[in-house]
Design a protein around this motif. Structure first.
Motif, PDB file in Angstrom:
ATOM      1  N   ILE A   4       0.836  -1.204   0.000  1.00  0.00           N
ATOM      2  CA  ILE A   4       0.000   0.000   0.000  1.00  0.00           C
ATOM      3  C   ILE A   4       0.869   1.252   0.000  1.00  0.00           C
ATOM      4  O   ILE A   4       0.548   2.247  -0.666  1.00  0.00           O
ATOM      5  N   GLY A   5       1.981   1.208   0.706  1.00  0.00           N
ATOM      6  CA  GLY A   5       2.857   2.359   0.758  1.00  0.00           C
ATOM      7  C   GLY A   5       3.663   2.608  -0.496  1.00  0.00           C
ATOM      8  O   GLY A   5       4.189   3.715  -0.692  1.00  0.00           O
ATOM      9  N   GLN A   6       3.762   1.596  -1.380  1.00  0.00           N
ATOM     10  CA  GLN A   6       4.646   1.691  -2.542  1.00  0.00           C
ATOM     11  C   GLN A   6       3.918   1.662  -3.879  1.00  0.00           C
ATOM     12  O   GLN A   6       4.566   1.611  -4.923  1.00  0.00           O
ATOM     13  N   VAL A   7       2.580   1.711  -3.887  1.00  0.00           N
ATOM     14  CA  VAL A   7       1.831   1.547  -5.129  1.00  0.00           C
ATOM     15  C   VAL A   7       0.991   2.796  -5.400  1.00  0.00           C
ATOM     16  O   VAL A   7       0.419   3.387  -4.491  1.00  0.00           O
ATOM     17  N   ARG A   8       0.929   3.185  -6.683  1.00  0.00           N
ATOM     18  CA  ARG A   8       0.160   4.345  -7.103  1.00  0.00           C
ATOM     19  C   ARG A   8      -0.526   4.053  -8.442  1.00  0.00           C
ATOM     20  O   ARG A   8       0.043   3.354  -9.292  1.00  0.00           O
ATOM     21  N   SER A   9      -1.723   4.632  -8.656  1.00  0.00           N
ATOM     22  CA  SER A   9      -2.505   4.383  -9.870  1.00  0.00           C
ATOM     23  C   SER A   9      -3.156   5.662 -10.367  1.00  0.00           C
ATOM     24  O   SER A   9      -3.424   6.587  -9.597  1.00  0.00           O
ATOM     25  N   GLU A  43       5.470  11.498  -9.982  1.00  0.00           N
ATOM     26  CA  GLU A  43       5.681  12.625  -9.093  1.00  0.00           C
ATOM     27  C   GLU A  43       5.014  12.440  -7.739  1.00  0.00           C
ATOM     28  O   GLU A  43       5.351  13.133  -6.772  1.00  0.00           O
ATOM     29  N   ASP A  44       4.088  11.490  -7.632  1.00  0.00           N
ATOM     30  CA  ASP A  44       3.311  11.378  -6.404  1.00  0.00           C
ATOM     31  C   ASP A  44       4.055  10.646  -5.298  1.00  0.00           C
ATOM     32  O   ASP A  44       4.076  11.114  -4.163  1.00  0.00           O
ATOM     33  N   LEU A  45       4.670   9.489  -5.592  1.00  0.00           N
ATOM     34  CA  LEU A  45       5.272   8.698  -4.507  1.00  0.00           C
ATOM     35  C   LEU A  45       6.422   9.424  -3.807  1.00  0.00           C
ATOM     36  O   LEU A  45       6.356   9.500  -2.561  1.00  0.00           O
ATOM     37  N   PRO A  46       7.427   9.949  -4.440  1.00  0.00           N
ATOM     38  CA  PRO A  46       7.709   9.858  -5.876  1.00  0.00           C
ATOM     39  C   PRO A  46       8.542   8.619  -6.206  1.00  0.00           C
ATOM     40  O   PRO A  46       9.158   8.020  -5.332  1.00  0.00           O
ATOM     41  N   PHE A  47       8.530   8.245  -7.494  1.00  0.00           N
ATOM     42  CA  PHE A  47       9.438   7.234  -7.999  1.00  0.00           C
ATOM     43  C   PHE A  47      10.713   7.927  -8.479  1.00  0.00           C
ATOM     44  O   PHE A  47      10.673   9.064  -8.958  1.00  0.00           O
ATOM     45  N   HIS A  48      11.852   7.212  -8.350  1.00  0.00           N
ATOM     46  CA  HIS A  48      13.139   7.818  -8.659  1.00  0.00           C
ATOM     47  C   HIS A  48      13.900   7.015  -9.707  1.00  0.00           C
ATOM     48  O   HIS A  48      13.636   5.819  -9.902  1.00  0.00           O
ATOM     49  N   GLN A  49      14.851   7.661 -10.348  1.00  0.00           N
ATOM     50  CA  GLN A  49      15.768   6.969 -11.238  1.00  0.00           C
ATOM     51  C   GLN A  49      16.435   5.830 -10.482  1.00  0.00           C
ATOM     52  O   GLN A  49      16.878   5.988  -9.352  1.00  0.00           O
ATOM     53  N   GLY A  50      16.467   4.659 -11.119  1.00  0.00           N
ATOM     54  CA  GLY A  50      17.063   3.482 -10.491  1.00  0.00           C
ATOM     55  C   GLY A  50      16.062   2.585  -9.794  1.00  0.00           C
ATOM     56  O   GLY A  50      16.403   1.450  -9.428  1.00  0.00           O
ATOM     57  N   ASP A  76      13.205  -0.104  -9.278  1.00  0.00           N
ATOM     58  CA  ASP A  76      12.612  -1.248  -9.963  1.00  0.00           C
ATOM     59  C   ASP A  76      11.107  -1.220  -9.708  1.00  0.00           C
ATOM     60  O   ASP A  76      10.672  -1.015  -8.565  1.00  0.00           O
ATOM     61  N   VAL A  77      10.302  -1.426 -10.760  1.00  0.00           N
ATOM     62  CA  VAL A  77       8.850  -1.326 -10.607  1.00  0.00           C
ATOM     63  C   VAL A  77       8.143  -2.449 -11.333  1.00  0.00           C
ATOM     64  O   VAL A  77       8.677  -3.067 -12.263  1.00  0.00           O
ATOM     65  N   LEU A  78       6.920  -2.699 -10.901  1.00  0.00           N
ATOM     66  CA  LEU A  78       5.950  -3.491 -11.648  1.00  0.00           C
ATOM     67  C   LEU A  78       5.011  -2.496 -12.317  1.00  0.00           C
ATOM     68  O   LEU A  78       4.445  -1.624 -11.652  1.00  0.00           O
ATOM     69  N   LEU A  79       4.838  -2.611 -13.617  1.00  0.00           N
ATOM     70  CA  LEU A  79       3.936  -1.759 -14.384  1.00  0.00           C
ATOM     71  C   LEU A  79       2.698  -2.571 -14.764  1.00  0.00           C
ATOM     72  O   LEU A  79       2.801  -3.590 -15.444  1.00  0.00           O
ATOM     73  N   THR A  88      -0.769   1.496 -13.206  1.00  0.00           N
ATOM     74  CA  THR A  88      -0.376   1.313 -11.815  1.00  0.00           C
ATOM     75  C   THR A  88       1.113   1.015 -11.768  1.00  0.00           C
ATOM     76  O   THR A  88       1.610   0.187 -12.541  1.00  0.00           O
ATOM     77  N   LEU A  89       1.807   1.677 -10.849  1.00  0.00           N
ATOM     78  CA  LEU A  89       3.222   1.411 -10.599  1.00  0.00           C
ATOM     79  C   LEU A  89       3.397   0.950  -9.163  1.00  0.00           C
ATOM     80  O   LEU A  89       2.898   1.586  -8.230  1.00  0.00           O
ATOM     81  N   LEU A  90       4.104  -0.151  -8.990  1.00  0.00           N
ATOM     82  CA  LEU A  90       4.482  -0.655  -7.674  1.00  0.00           C
ATOM     83  C   LEU A  90       5.998  -0.696  -7.589  1.00  0.00           C
ATOM     84  O   LEU A  90       6.654  -1.344  -8.413  1.00  0.00           O
ATOM     85  N   ARG A  91       6.561  -0.001  -6.609  1.00  0.00           N
ATOM     86  CA  ARG A  91       8.006  -0.072  -6.391  1.00  0.00           C
ATOM     87  C   ARG A  91       8.339  -1.435  -5.786  1.00  0.00           C
ATOM     88  O   ARG A  91       7.760  -1.845  -4.782  1.00  0.00           O
ATOM     89  N   LEU A  92       9.276  -2.132  -6.406  1.00  0.00           N
ATOM     90  CA  LEU A  92       9.615  -3.494  -6.020  1.00  0.00           C
ATOM     91  C   LEU A  92      10.891  -3.548  -5.195  1.00  0.00           C
ATOM     92  O   LEU A  92      11.812  -2.757  -5.383  1.00  0.00           O
ATOM     93  N   ASP A  93      10.922  -4.518  -4.271  1.00  0.00           N
ATOM     94  CA  ASP A  93      12.165  -4.960  -3.669  1.00  0.00           C
ATOM     95  C   ASP A  93      12.226  -6.479  -3.865  1.00  0.00           C
ATOM     96  O   ASP A  93      11.350  -7.064  -4.521  1.00  0.00           O
ATOM     97  N   ASP A  94      13.243  -7.129  -3.323  1.00  0.00           N
ATOM     98  CA  ASP A  94      13.394  -8.569  -3.562  1.00  0.00           C
ATOM     99  C   ASP A  94      12.209  -9.354  -3.016  1.00  0.00           C
ATOM    100  O   ASP A  94      11.713 -10.294  -3.666  1.00  0.00           O
TER     101      ASP A  94
END
Length: 333
Positions: free
Chosen positions: A182-187, A245-252, A254-257, A308-314
């Motif tokens: 929930i903290g890492q996903v935006r739509s 711009e919302d989360l924000p997501f940054h260069q580098g 990894d995401v699920l699109l 929808t973008l979800l910032r991924l970790d391992d």
């Protein structure tokens, strides 16, 4: 209104009968109140993951009941929250001493009714927790919500929380993973046409031939603004600007699109939009490591898309990749 239905009053029940007939190896349907349950539920020692909401968003939620995802889904009437007794029936059908996690989209009726059902279950001695997803960046509030709406990120949350439960995580850990998602996903979504609710019989809103509703909700709620129609490159770029711009997501990162059809958009256009999104994210230095493309959270026959973008970790990547076997999502089995 032309729809392949018999009676607007029975459309949800009739659809559930078809779901049960098509996928009896994966699920069963109870009708009074209406609940879709995993065929092997309850499974002792495993946390139950339960979600639901108004019908009309298929395959959400009933299409995601099965191995590696939901233990139960509670369908309300079209665009209407299920009642507390239906949610409580889902809890009773699936929950053992391992407890249950309720995944709730941030709509006022859903939050209230799932919260009431959770309190009733807790009074019966069950350990039931709730998480509320609010991934829509379009608006802070709407006529349906206090705060942001729960939209496309719900699909990703249900998959990842269900995978955590499936690997044997305790309830505390399943809840923690869900809150991480929930903290890492935006739509963000857009509409080219409005949906028609069967018992209403006319479109939910009017759009001119050269207008797009930018930031639409999954029930046809108003968006951020009404804009002139524009080429796909410009529209997808506008959508990604709002997300990144919302989360924000940054260069580098990894995401699920997740590129989603709102129900009436053909795959020809959907893959076109997805390709543009991947290219534009690559130009920003954002790495698309996982993808989902298709009509997975819809608004009846609305023409439009959501991203929808979800910032991924391992950990989130491993949980996404783990086997899933449901009517609408299946891999690794």
């Amino acid at each position: 209104m032309k729809k392949i239905i018999n009676d607007p009053e029975t459309v949800v029940t009739d659809s559930l009968r078809g779901l049960a007939a098509a996928h009896s190896d994966l699920l069963r349907v109870e009708y009074d109140p209406a609940v879709v349950v995993r065929a092997d539920a309850p499974v002792r020692g495993r946390v139950a993951v339960i979600s639901g909401g108004g019908s009309g968003h298929e395959p959400l939620h009933g299409g995601f009941v099965g191995q590696g995802m939901l233990d139960a889904a509670v369908p309300g009437a079209v665009f209407t929250s299920p009642t507390p007794d239906a949610v409580q029936a889902a809890v009773n059908a699936t929950t053992t001493d391992a407890g249950a996690l309720l995944i709730v989209k941030n709509y006022t009726g859903d939050v209230l009714n799932f919260e009431t059902a959770g309190e009733l279950a807790s009074a019966d001695g069950l350990d039931v927790r709730s998480v509320v997803i609010d991934d829509d960046v379009a608006v802070a509030d709407s006529t349906f919500t206090a705060g942001r709406r729960g939209v496309g990120g719900t699909v990703l949350l249900e998959k990842i929380a269900g995978a955590a439960a499936g690997r044997g995580d305790r309830l505390d850990d399943v809840e923690a993973v869900a809150r991480k998602v929930i903290g890492q996903v935006r739509s963000i979504g857009v509409a080219l046409t409005a949906p028609t609710v069967p018992h209403v019989g006319e479109p939910s809103f009017e759009l001119g031939p050269d207008e797009i509703e930018f930031g639409i909700g999954i029930h046809g709620e108003p968006g951020r603004e009404r804009i002139p129609a524009e080429p796909a490159d410009a529209l997808v770029s506008r959508m990604l600007d709002a997300l990144v711009e919302d989360l924000p997501f940054h260069q580098g990162d990894d995401v699920l699109l997740f590129t989603n059809s709102m129900g009436g958009t053909p795959l020809l256009e959907l893959y076109l939009a997805h390709g543009i999104a991947e290219r534009l994210l690559g130009e920003r230095g954002i790495n698309v490591r996982r993808r989902l493309v298709g009509p997975y959270i819809t608004s009846l026959e609305m023409q439009g898309i959501s991203l929808t973008l979800l910032r991924l970790d391992d950990e989130l990547t491993d949980l996404w990749d783990s086997p899933v076997n449901t009517p609408a999502l299946r891999w690794g089995v």
